[in-house]
Design an enzyme around this catalytic site. Structure first.
Site, short mmCIF file in Angstrom:
data_model
loop_
_atom_site.label_atom_id
_atom_site.label_comp_id
_atom_site.label_asym_id
_atom_site.label_seq_id
_atom_site.Cartn_x
_atom_site.Cartn_y
_atom_site.Cartn_z
N THR A 8 -1.99 3.69 0.73
CA THR A 8 -2.48 2.42 1.26
C THR A 8 -2.46 1.39 0.14
OG1 THR A 8 -3.88 3.57 2.85
CG2 THR A 8 -4.43 1.27 2.38
N LYS A 50 -3.63 -3.17 11.01
CA LYS A 50 -5.05 -3.02 10.73
C LYS A 50 -5.56 -1.69 11.26
CE LYS A 50 -5.41 -7.20 9.17
NZ LYS A 50 -4.88 -7.32 7.86
#
Length: 180
Positions: free
Chosen positions: A95, A171
């Site tokens: 990430t 998201k």
């Protein structure tokens, strides 16, 4: 197929173990060398540097902690970006920020290196059980090459675009239908 796997933390280790169990040959590297031991025990080859892990590989998978770790490995002390061969596919599973994702997309393209953003959703237990969800983006050929590797530790893959940074615009909490 030979894989260089960089980043053997709580997520990377079970992901790499699943790849070994699936029969892939892995060369592994981690900033703290001790983290390579469970993988060496299962047949992986330890690399002293990220560049050594990349040597002779078809694919390099990175599962590093954060932007700072990616910056250190790719552009800092290790300069992996300078040794990645255009024949190697880089699959980034960690990430990272959108800014770094955009920079990496440009850097890889300027060097002619295939690059897939493959953001993983789930935790260490999901990685161990092959139940991560992957949101991937990149050129069709690169994503197709990455798909069987990603399938070893995931329950599904959603492709969200042709530019690798698009994988990092998603998201958490978004529902991802699988892409055939």
């Amino acid at each position: 197929m030979r894989i260089g796997f960089l980043g053997l933390g709580n997520m990377g280790t079970p992901m790499a173990l699943r790849m070994l169990a699936a029969g892939y040959e892995l060369s592994v590297w981690n900033r703290s060398e001790e983290r390579t031991k469970p993988l060496i025990h299962e047949g992986a080859i330890a690399a002293a540097t990220p560049a050594e892990a990349e040597l002779g590989c078809d694919v390099v998978i990175t599962m590093l902690l954060d932007d700072a770790a990616y910056d250190e490995v790719l552009f800092g002390v290790h300069r992996l970006i300078d040794v990645l061969s255009p024949a190697v596919l880089h699959v980034l599973c960690g990430t990272i920020s959108m800014g770094l994702a955009e920079r990496l997309t440009v850097e890889h393209a300027s060097r002619g290196i295939d690059f897939v953003g493959a953001r993983v959703f789930g935790g260490p237990g999901d990685a161990r059980d092959g139940q991560l969800w992957i949101v991937a983006a990149g050129a069709d050929k690169a994503v197709d090459s990455a798909r069987p590797l990603l399938a070893t530790f995931s329950r599904g893959i959603t492709v969200v675009g042709k530019e690798p940074q698009q994988a990092y615009a998603m998201k958490p909490g978004t529902i991802f239908p699988p892409t055939p």
